[in-house]
Design a protein around this motif. Structure first.
Motif, PDB file in Angstrom:
ATOM      1  N   GLY A   1       4.270   2.792   4.189  1.00 17.65           N
ATOM      2  CA  GLY A   1       5.665   3.114   4.437  1.00 17.65           C
ATOM      3  C   GLY A   1       5.836   4.550   4.862  1.00 17.65           C
ATOM      4  N   VAL A   2       6.810   5.245   4.276  1.00 22.68           N
ATOM      5  CA  VAL A   2       7.110   6.615   4.632  1.00 22.68           C
ATOM      6  C   VAL A   2       6.152   7.541   3.897  1.00 22.68           C
ATOM      7  N   ASP A   3       5.374   8.334   4.637  1.00 18.48           N
ATOM      8  CA  ASP A   3       4.359   9.207   4.055  1.00 18.48           C
ATOM      9  C   ASP A   3       4.972  10.576   3.778  1.00 18.48           C
ATOM     10  N   ILE A   4       5.168  10.902   2.498  1.00 17.25           N
ATOM     11  CA  ILE A   4       5.810  12.150   2.096  1.00 17.25           C
ATOM     12  C   ILE A   4       4.946  12.826   1.045  1.00 17.25           C
TER      13      ILE A   4
ATOM     14  N   SER B   1       0.831  -1.194   0.000  1.00 13.74           N
ATOM     15  CA  SER B   1       0.000   0.000   0.000  1.00 13.74           C
ATOM     16  C   SER B   1       0.863   1.240   0.000  1.00 13.74           C
ATOM     17  N   ASN B   2       0.429   2.274  -0.709  1.00 15.93           N
ATOM     18  CA  ASN B   2       1.158   3.532  -0.714  1.00 15.93           C
ATOM     19  C   ASN B   2       1.208   4.177   0.666  1.00 15.93           C
TER      20      ASN B   2
ATOM     21  N   GLY C   1       5.372   7.161  -3.983  1.00  9.75           N
ATOM     22  CA  GLY C   1       5.015   5.750  -3.917  1.00  9.75           C
ATOM     23  C   GLY C   1       6.210   4.873  -3.619  1.00  9.75           C
ATOM     24  N   TRP C   2       7.363   5.166  -4.245  1.00 11.41           N
ATOM     25  CA  TRP C   2       8.579   4.411  -3.966  1.00 11.41           C
ATOM     26  C   TRP C   2       8.986   4.571  -2.506  1.00 11.41           C
TER      27      TRP C   2
END
Length: 232
Positions: free
Chosen positions: A42-45, A38-39, A186-187
Motif C-alpha cells: 500500500g502506501v509506503d511511509i 503485505s506491509n 502498517g495501517w
C-alpha cells in the motif's frame, strides 16, 4: 444514514486484515475472517524519518510510554491526513484530508476497553471476547462478544459514523515504546481499508489505546492496539 467500518491488522510475524460493514473506508470480507496482505503493498511511509527530518510538527518523543502519548497519536494521525497520497484499498481515499482529527475521550475509552479485553483474554478480533473482560458485553448482558459499534456507543459516543482499526504484535523481546509508529505505517500500507479509515474526511474524531502484556511462559510479549473513529 447509520454506517460502521471495521478493519483489523496484525503486525510482527503476521499481517492480516478484515473488511468493512455498511460502507465507508474500504472493502474486504464482512465476517471478521482474516486475509493476508503485505506491509509493502500500500502506501509506503517512514514516520521515523519524517520525524527526524522535522516534517511532523508537534511530535514529542519524550511522551512515548506516558499518558500524554495521546497527543502524539493525534499529531501523527493528522500528519498522515495532510499527505497527498491515495490509499491502496477499495475506497481509495485520496489526501490531503480535512478537517483535522480531534481527540475524543469516549472513543479513547472504547479503544482502551477493547485493547484491555484483547490483552487480558488473549483474544484478537473486532468482536469482544464475551468474557468478564468484555465490559460492554457484560454491562449490556449481550450473551456474546460485543461489536465495536456497541462498545463505541456504550462508552458515550453519539455520532452516526463509526470505524475501528486494531493491531497486535507478538515478540520474544520488549518492543520500544514508539513501536506504534510502525503500526501506523502498517495501517497505511494495508490494502484492507485501514488507510481509508485514517484518511476518511467524514471521520473527524479519534481515540487510540495500546495495551502491553507481560512476558508469558514462552518468552513472548503481546501488544494490542485499537483505534476508534467517529463522525456525525
Amino acid at each position: 444514514m447509520y454506517q460502521k467500518i471495521v478493519f483489523a491488522l496484525v503486525l510482527g510475524l503476521m499481517v492480516a486484515g478484515c473488511g468493512a460493514e455498511n460502507g465507508g473506508g474500504g472493502g474486504g470480507d464482512t465476517n471478521g475472517t482474516t486475509n493476508t496482505d503485505s506491509n509493502n503493498s500500500g502506501v509506503d511511509i517512514n514516520l521515523t524519518q519524517a520525524i527526524a527530518d522535522g516534517n511532523v510538527t508537534g511530535y514529542d518523543a519524550s511522551k512515548n510510554g506516558t499518558p500524554q502519548v495521546q497527543q502524539n497519536y493525534l499529531v501523527i494521525l493528522n500528519y498522515l491526513r495532510s499527505l497527498s497520497i491515495t490509499c491502496n484499498d477499495d475506497a481509495a481515499i485520496t489526501g490531503p484530508s480535512s478537517p483535522d482529527m480531534v481527540w475524543n475521550d469516549h472513543l479513547a475509552d472504547a479503544a482502551e476497553e477493547h485493547s484491555e479485553d484483547m490483552r487480558k483474554s488473549v483474544w484478537y478480533n473486532h468482536d469482544g471476547s464475551g468474557t468478564v473482560n468484555d465490559k460492554t458485553a457484560q454491562d449490556l448482558g449481550l450473551g456474546r462478544g460485543s461489536h465495536f459499534d456497541e462498545r463505541i456507543e456504550h462508552n458515550g459516543f453519539a455520532g452516526s459514523l463509526k470505524a475501528e482499526n486494531i493491531a497486535t504484535s507478538g515478540a520474544n523481546y520488549v518492543l520500544p515504546s514508539d513501536y506504534w509508529l510502525k503500526v501506523m505505517e502498517g495501517w497505511m500500507a494495508s490494502t484492507h481499508g485501514h488507510c481509508s479509515n485514517i484518511m476518511n474526511p467524514k471521520l473527524t474524531q479519534f481515540g487510540m489505546y495500546e495495551s502491553r502484556a507481560a512476558q508469558d511462559g514462552s518468552g513472548t510479549y503481546k501488544i494490542y492496539w485499537t483505534q476508534d473513529f467517529g463522525g456525525n
